[in-house]
Design a protein around this motif. Structure first.
Motif, mmCIF file in Angstrom:
data_model
loop_
_atom_site.group_PDB
_atom_site.id
_atom_site.type_symbol
_atom_site.label_atom_id
_atom_site.label_comp_id
_atom_site.label_asym_id
_atom_site.label_seq_id
_atom_site.Cartn_x
_atom_site.Cartn_y
_atom_site.Cartn_z
ATOM 1 N N MET A 1 0.862 -1.295 0.101
ATOM 2 C CA MET A 1 0.047 -0.106 0.065
ATOM 3 C C MET A 1 0.804 1.315 0.075
ATOM 4 O O MET A 1 1.944 1.258 0.675
ATOM 5 N N SER A 2 0.538 2.317 -0.780
ATOM 6 C CA SER A 2 1.399 3.280 -0.841
ATOM 7 C C SER A 2 1.349 4.287 0.423
ATOM 8 O O SER A 2 2.439 4.969 0.689
ATOM 9 N N PRO A 8 5.797 4.005 7.353
ATOM 10 C CA PRO A 8 5.614 2.591 7.506
ATOM 11 C C PRO A 8 4.652 2.210 9.090
ATOM 12 O O PRO A 8 4.159 1.128 9.079
ATOM 13 N N ASP A 9 4.521 3.266 9.672
ATOM 14 C CA ASP A 9 3.630 3.075 10.906
ATOM 15 C C ASP A 9 2.336 3.608 10.662
ATOM 16 O O ASP A 9 1.280 3.344 11.776
ATOM 17 N N VAL A 10 1.855 3.769 9.704
ATOM 18 C CA VAL A 10 0.436 4.089 9.185
ATOM 19 C C VAL A 10 -0.551 2.810 9.564
ATOM 20 O O VAL A 10 -0.052 1.770 9.201
ATOM 21 N N THR A 11 -1.711 3.244 9.894
ATOM 22 C CA THR A 11 -2.724 2.025 9.985
ATOM 23 C C THR A 11 -3.706 2.221 8.936
ATOM 24 O O THR A 11 -4.140 3.372 8.858
ATOM 25 N N VAL A 12 -3.775 1.353 8.230
ATOM 26 C CA VAL A 12 -4.700 1.385 6.981
ATOM 27 C C VAL A 12 -6.157 0.464 7.477
ATOM 28 O O VAL A 12 -5.757 -0.659 7.944
#
Length: 82
Positions: A1-2, A8-12
């Motif tokens: 996912m972009s 890198p720590d984002v929550t999708v």
């Protein structure tokens, strides 16, 4: 996912309305994501996305459209379309 490429720590969060003409379900999903702390809610769900835009206006969050420039629907709440 972009998004993870950028952070890198984002929550999708992901969910499915189950169809392209179900704005009620899409609005419920958008409200749930907002309550979970989503910063931006993007839909790829045809007419169901209208529910996302309704939720964005009511809860005051940013959304993203799809297929064509949907900014004119809710200019203060739709930041971009893909």
């Amino acid at each position: 996912m972009s998004a993870r490429y950028a952070d890198p720590d984002v929550t999708v969060l992901m969910d499915y309305a189950g169809g392209f003409n179900d704005p009620t379900t899409a609005k419920t999903i958008a409200n749930t994501f907002f309550e979970k702390g989503a910063d931006v809610i993007f839909h790829a769900s045809g007419a169901s996305g209208m529910g996302v835009f309704q939720a964005a206006e009511e809860k005051n969050f940013i959304s993203m459209g799809v297929n064509l420039n949907q900014n004119s629907i809710a200019p203060d709440y739709i930041m971009a379309s893909s």
